[in-house]
Every structure is written in structure tokens, then in C-alpha cells.
Design a protein around this motif. Structure first.
Motif, short mmCIF file in Angstrom:
data_model
loop_
_atom_site.label_atom_id
_atom_site.label_comp_id
_atom_site.label_asym_id
_atom_site.label_seq_id
_atom_site.Cartn_x
_atom_site.Cartn_y
_atom_site.Cartn_z
N GLY A 29 0.81 -1.21 0.00
CA GLY A 29 0.00 0.00 0.00
C GLY A 29 0.84 1.26 0.00
O GLY A 29 0.40 2.33 -0.45
N LEU A 30 2.10 1.14 0.49
CA LEU A 30 2.99 2.30 0.54
C LEU A 30 3.27 2.86 -0.85
O LEU A 30 3.60 4.03 -0.99
N PHE A 31 3.18 2.03 -1.87
CA PHE A 31 3.49 2.50 -3.21
C PHE A 31 2.39 3.39 -3.80
O PHE A 31 2.58 3.98 -4.83
N THR A 44 15.97 7.84 -11.03
CA THR A 44 17.08 7.80 -10.07
C THR A 44 17.26 6.42 -9.46
O THR A 44 18.37 6.02 -9.17
N GLY A 45 16.17 5.71 -9.25
CA GLY A 45 16.27 4.40 -8.61
C GLY A 45 16.54 4.50 -7.13
O GLY A 45 16.86 3.52 -6.49
N MET A 102 1.12 4.06 -11.04
CA MET A 102 2.42 3.51 -11.46
C MET A 102 3.18 4.53 -12.32
O MET A 102 4.38 4.75 -12.14
N ALA A 103 2.45 5.16 -13.26
CA ALA A 103 3.10 6.13 -14.15
C ALA A 103 3.62 7.31 -13.36
O ALA A 103 4.74 7.80 -13.59
N LEU A 104 2.82 7.76 -12.39
CA LEU A 104 3.23 8.91 -11.57
C LEU A 104 4.49 8.56 -10.76
O LEU A 104 5.45 9.34 -10.69
N LEU A 105 4.47 7.36 -10.18
CA LEU A 105 5.63 6.88 -9.41
C LEU A 105 6.88 6.83 -10.29
O LEU A 105 7.95 7.29 -9.90
N ALA A 106 6.71 6.25 -11.47
CA ALA A 106 7.84 6.08 -12.38
C ALA A 106 8.37 7.44 -12.82
O ALA A 106 9.59 7.65 -12.91
N ALA A 107 7.45 8.39 -13.06
CA ALA A 107 7.87 9.71 -13.52
C ALA A 107 8.66 10.43 -12.43
O ALA A 107 9.65 11.11 -12.71
N ILE A 108 8.23 10.26 -11.18
CA ILE A 108 8.89 10.98 -10.09
C ILE A 108 10.20 10.30 -9.70
O ILE A 108 11.25 10.93 -9.57
N LEU A 114 13.83 -1.30 -9.92
CA LEU A 114 12.71 -0.44 -9.55
C LEU A 114 11.56 -0.57 -10.56
O LEU A 114 10.39 -0.67 -10.18
N TRP A 115 11.90 -0.60 -11.84
CA TRP A 115 10.87 -0.75 -12.87
C TRP A 115 10.16 -2.10 -12.74
O TRP A 115 8.93 -2.17 -12.88
N LEU A 116 10.93 -3.15 -12.50
CA LEU A 116 10.32 -4.47 -12.33
C LEU A 116 9.35 -4.47 -11.15
O LEU A 116 8.27 -5.05 -11.22
N LEU A 117 9.77 -3.80 -10.07
CA LEU A 117 8.92 -3.75 -8.88
C LEU A 117 7.65 -2.94 -9.13
O LEU A 117 6.56 -3.34 -8.73
N ILE A 118 7.82 -1.79 -9.80
CA ILE A 118 6.64 -0.96 -10.08
C ILE A 118 5.65 -1.76 -10.93
O ILE A 118 4.45 -1.80 -10.64
N LEU A 119 6.17 -2.44 -11.94
CA LEU A 119 5.29 -3.23 -12.81
C LEU A 119 4.69 -4.41 -12.06
O LEU A 119 3.48 -4.66 -12.13
N GLY A 120 5.54 -5.14 -11.34
CA GLY A 120 5.09 -6.34 -10.63
C GLY A 120 4.05 -6.00 -9.57
O GLY A 120 2.99 -6.65 -9.49
#
Lengths: 317, 240
Positions: A76-78, A125-126, A115-121, A220-226
Motif C-alpha cells: 500500500g505504501l506504493f 534515479t532508482g 504507477m506512471a506517476l511513481l515512475a515519472a517521479i 525499480l521498474w520491475l517492482l513498479i510493474l510487478g
């Protein structure tokens, strides 16, 4: 296959047939009329959906705790679950819930937006700290917009429908929800499983992980997607079901060598088991209306976390 | 067999630093707080990008080197072990760059760090000195050509310091390159084959320890009047 995978796999195989029989009406295949229809159209899809939702949430929790190196981390933190919930609430607000596909579709769009917002922010940087803060802000924003939607609901019925839906449940779900969630959650769990080696490397901190050749941005991308796929799809078909991702890794960890990679598959199995059993219990409780699964798991989860905090304070966790 | 830095610059941390390090010995990086020691080590390990300049390993740019993680082993200044994993699990992490589960290098690293019998113990529950050995064993399990360690002796008592330096010397004699960031100038004087001295991001000395850490240099860089006592290999630093 590690010990935890075996234990939770066997327990799940035992629990599944029992859960099919459990309900307000206990099924006796030899005497209950229409047993085949009840099983095929009501109990089995509900049980399969419980396994899918719980499996996704359990795996997401294990990956999240491994990534943040924090046993109190929760998917839920994501902000993905609140994002998906916001999407569903928008569908309910506009009365689209009468359509079979629109509510889960809106929820998935909400999860995708988060997810898109998270990835954009934080995606470039990772960095773990920035990522966590971004997740909290996305969750906070989605929560505020959901509250706004509730307060401005067009009528009392829509408001009650939204509030009820937010307290997740598997009531009245059919094979349709199974077909929506199954491929997305399966893909999500597979992506999370792939992060195992990288999560192990993170045990010694981010600089060491990078020195071992781990690409932290890719991780990070794998985690956001997963997590997006597992949590987003789960919320889309079942509403908000909290605490599974937080509790399950704690049940699994003592049965493993505690490496994050060893937790993901057994956490998926344990999550599936927890949601399946909890959903069976809410069905058999002698209440006037069925207790919402989300509420039941929160009633179970909150005391568990408090107990965990007390243990950690004593330095035993 | 050279790890070389050419004209490295990083805003506020490194100013036009060049050096060429050889395997088979211990190189110490010394300097006051904020001189850029850890930054230089991280750049040499390929973990920090610079504004200008490049690092090469045997003539190849580190940035384009796929085998970097296999060839360079890095030990950070503030090591952490996040989960209650076993000693063996920590050491096995060293094999990640090789993507294998080879047991021989893991066993060899455990033996080299005198950790036989510790394999199933929880790494978090060990003392600081034992953890330092476990974390160095993790680096050795990767069989890197270079060991780059940031303050590996900090937080260790004198006995553990001597033991760890002994291990690192053996690794250097076995043909590895060993680069250490050291605050303890006596340790650098007694055990390093070569010393780089950094001051405000500039490389002000690159020589053997006697020359690089002369009393004059220490006065100039650290601003402290000192003199060396004792004989070569067993020097101690005293205030003048």
C-alpha cells in the motif's frame, strides 16, 4: 523448492476443497441440491479469486519488504492500491458499475496512473528514499481524491456503494473477475519472482548491490510493474484488502533462510491461503449480513502488527 | 593489470585526480575529512559518475565494462546486513556477478577469513570484528581482481585491525589489487605499499608511505605537527 513453499502449498491444497464446502449453507455433495452448479458458478470462482488476490498481495508484500529492507513495509505504501481504488470509485461515482467490465477497467487505469506517476517521479534515479516518499504522496493524493468523491457523491446510494466497495470483498464474484485478474496477477508475480536475486543483493545495502552488478533502476521498474499488476488487479476485482502483504511475509520468514528471494513464492502461496481461509470464515460467521473480507482482514491484521511492533521493541523480531 | 583514473573531476569532491594503481600491493587513500577519499574509491569502483575524466581497467573504460562487478569487489564504509541471514548466505552473495552457485570460492573465502564453523550462525548477531570478516569473505567469494574497501578498519579493535590487515596483505601477495581508504595514518605507513593523499579533492601525493606521509606533508594537509616514532614497519605517529 524450499520448505515454506512445500508447507504452504500443501496447506493450500488441503484448504481449497474445504473452502468449497464452507458457506452459509454447508455443501454436502451427496444430498445438497444443485451442488454442481453452486460449486461451478459460485464457490469455485470465489475460491480461485481468493487464491489469485491473496497470492498477488502476498508476493507483492514480500518483494516490497525486501526492496525497502523493512519488515513493516506494505504494498500500500506504493500508492498503487489507493490509485486503483480511486479509479473504481470514479466508475461507481458515474454509475458505470452496472457495466460488467467498466469498474475493473477504471480500477486498472487508476493503478496504471499511480504507477506512471511513481515512475515519472522516482523511476530515473532508482533511489529508495525518493521512491518511498513518492509512493506515500501518490497514496495520499489518491486517498484525498477518493474522500472528495465520497463527500460529493451524487446520491446516498452511490455513496453507500462506494464505501461498501472500498471495504474489499469477494462476494458475488464470478469467473469474469477471475479472467480479469488471473493473467495480470500471474504476470505480476512472475516479474516479482525475477527480482529475487537483486533483492538478496540489497540485503547488504544499495552501494553493495550496485557493486555486485545489480541495475537498481531496472529493479525499480520491475517492482513498479510487478506490484502494479498484482495489487492493481487485486483491487480491481476485490476492492481494498489490506494487511495481507504486510502479515504474510512474517508468517513465511521463519520457515526460510530469510533471504528475500526465498520469500516471494511461499508468500504468494501463504497469501492465497490466508485470503481463502479468511473468505471462508466470513461466509460461515452467523451474522445478518456477510462481514466484508477487507474489514475481517483489518480486524485480524491490525492486532498482528501491534504484536509485531511490541516484539520488535523487545528486539526479538 | 592497472586500475587507472584520468583527470577525474566531480563538483565539490574531486579536482582533476589522476592515478594508475597496480595489482600485487596495498594502496592506501588518505586525507582529512571531506578530502574526497570515499568519492575517489566509489569512482574507482564504478559506483559514482564523475563530471569529467574516466576510470579504465587494463585500458578499457570501466563505464563500458560488462565484467566490472566480477573484477572489482567493493566493501562500503558503513556496512549493513538488513535481514537475519546466515553467514553462509552473506558470503554467497559474492557470487551474484558470476550468476552461479559455485561452492568452492565460497568455501575458500570462508576458510580465508577463519569463518569455518560460523556458516549457519546469524550474521547480525556477530560482533563487529566477526561481521567485518564475513563481509570481506563476501568480497573474496566473488574472486575479484581488485578489492576496494572504504575504512575497513574503522570500528575494529586493534587485534581485529591487525588480523584484517594481515588478510588483506595475503590477498595482495596472492596477486590481487587492494585499495583501502584509511584514516589511521600509522596503519597506512606500516602496511601500505603506496599512499595517495587527497586534500580538498586534489591529489597532493602519490608515492611510497614514507614520502607520502612525511611529517611535513601531514603538517601541510592535516595542519598538525607530528613526528614518526619507531622503525620501518612498526611506526607510530606522535604529536611533535
Amino acid at each position: 523448492m524450499n520448505r515454506a513453499t512445500l508447507i504452504f502449498g500443501v496447506l493450500l491444497v488441503v484448504a481449497l476443497p474445504l473452502s468449497l464446502l464452507a458457506g452459509r449453507v454447508w455443501l454436502d455433495p451427496s444430498s445438497t441440491p444443485n451442488t454442481a452448479i453452486i460449486l461451478a458458478e459460485l464457490r469455485l470462482p470465489r475460491a480461485v479469486l481468493a487464491i489469485i488476490v491473496g497470492g498477488g498481495l502476498g508476493a507483492a508484500g514480500a518483494a516490497m519488504q525486501g526492496y525497502l529492507r523493512n519488515p513493516l513495509a506494505d504494498p500500500g505504501l506504493f500508492g498503487i492500491a489507493p490509485g486503483a481504488a480511486l479509479g473504481a470509485v470514479v466508475a461507481l461515482w458515474f454509475g458505470y458499475a452496472t457495466s460488467e467490465w467498466l469498474l475493473p477497467l477504471f480500477a486498472l487505469i487508476g493503478a496504471g496512473g499511480a504507477m506512471a506517476l511513481l515512475a515519472a517521479i522516482a523511476g530515473r534515479t532508482g533511489g529508495i528514499a525518493l521512491f518511498t516518499l513518492a509512493g506515500l504522496m501518490v497514496a495520499s493524493l489518491a486517498g484525498a481524491l477518493t474522500a472528495l468523491a465520497i463527500s460529493m457523491a451524487p446520491n446516498a446510494f452511490a455513496m453507500s456503494e462506494i464505501v461498501l466497495w472500498l471495504n474489499g470483498a469477494l462476494t458475488d464474484r464470478s469467473w469474469r473477475e477471475v479472467w480479469i485478474a488471473a493473467p495480470l496477477v500471474t504476470l505480476g508475480v512472475a516479474l516479482l519472482w525475477r527480482t529475487g536475486r537483486s533483492l538478496d543483493a540489497l540485503t547488504l545495502g544499495e552501494p553493495v548491490a550496485r557493486s555486485l552488478g545489480i541495475d537498481t533502476s531496472k529493479l525499480l521498474w520491475l517492482l513498479i510493474l510487478g506490484i502494479g499488476l498484482t495489487v492493481g488487479a487485486s483491487v480491481a476485482v476485490a476492492g481494498i484488502i489490506g494487511f495481507v502483504g504486510l502479515i504474510v511475509p512474517h508468517l513465511v520468514r521463519p520457515l526460510t533462510d530469510r533471504r528475500p528471494s526465498q520469500l516471494i513464492v511461499p508468500s504468494a502461496l501463504a497469501g492465497a491461503l490466508l485470503v481463502l481461509v479468511a473468505d471462508s470464515v466470513v461466509r460461515v460467521l452467523p451474522l445478518v449480513t456477510e462481514l466484508r473480507l477487507g474489514i475481517a482482514l483489518s480486524l485480524l491484521g491490525a492486532p498482528f502488527v501491534l504484536w509485531l511492533l511490541i516484539r520488535m521493541r523487545r528486539g526479538l523480531a | 593489470m592497472t586500475l587507472a583514473a584520468q583527470n577525474l573531476s566531480l563538483a565539490g569532491r574531486l579536482k582533476n585526480v589522476s592515478c594508475a594503481l597496480e595489482k600485487g600491493g596495498i594502496t592506501a587513500i588518505c586525507g582529512p575529512n571531506g578530502a574526497g577519499k570515499s568519492s575517489l574509491l566509489q569512482v574507482l569502483a564504478g559506483l559514482l559518475e564523475t563530471d569529467a575524466g574516466q576510470v579504465t581497467l587494463d585500458g578499457e573504460s570501466l563505464a563500458a565494462l560488462d565484467s566490472r562487478a566480477k573484477r572489482l569487489g567493493y566493501l562500503p564504509q558503513a556496512p549493513e546486513i538488513a535481514w537475519d541471514v546466515t553467514v553462509r548466505s552473506v558470503v554467497e552473495l559474492g557470487r551474484i556477478p558470476h550468476r552461479d552457485a559455485a561452492t568452492a570460492p565460497v568455501e575458500a573465502a570462508i576458510a580465508a577469513m577463519d569463518l569455518a564453523g560460523y556458516e549457519t550462525r546469524r550474521a547480525q548477531a556477530l560482533s563487529g570484528g566477526e561481521q567485518a570478516r564475513v563481509l570481506l569473505a563476501r568480497v573474496l567469494a566473488g574472486e575479484p581482481e581488485w578489492i576496494l574497501a572504504d575504512e575497513p578498519l574503522a570500528a575494529l579493535d586493534i587485534g581485529h585491525q591487525q588480523a584484517l590487515v594481515g588478510h588483506l596483505k595475503r590477498e595482495a601477495r596472492a596477486g590481487r589489487g587492494v585499495v583501502l581508504v584509511l584514516h589511521d595514518l600509522a596503519m597506512a605507513m606500516n602496511h601500505a605499499d603506496r599512499v595517495l593523499v587527497l586534500d580538498e579533492g586534489r591529489l597532493v601525493a602519490d608515492a611510497g608511505p614514507t614520502e607520502a606521509l612525511s611529517s611535513e606533508r601531514i603538517a601541510e594537509v592535516w595542519g598538525v605537527e607530528t613526528r614518526w616514532l619507531g622503525e620501518e614497519g612498526a611506526r607510530a605517529l606522535a604529536h611533535a
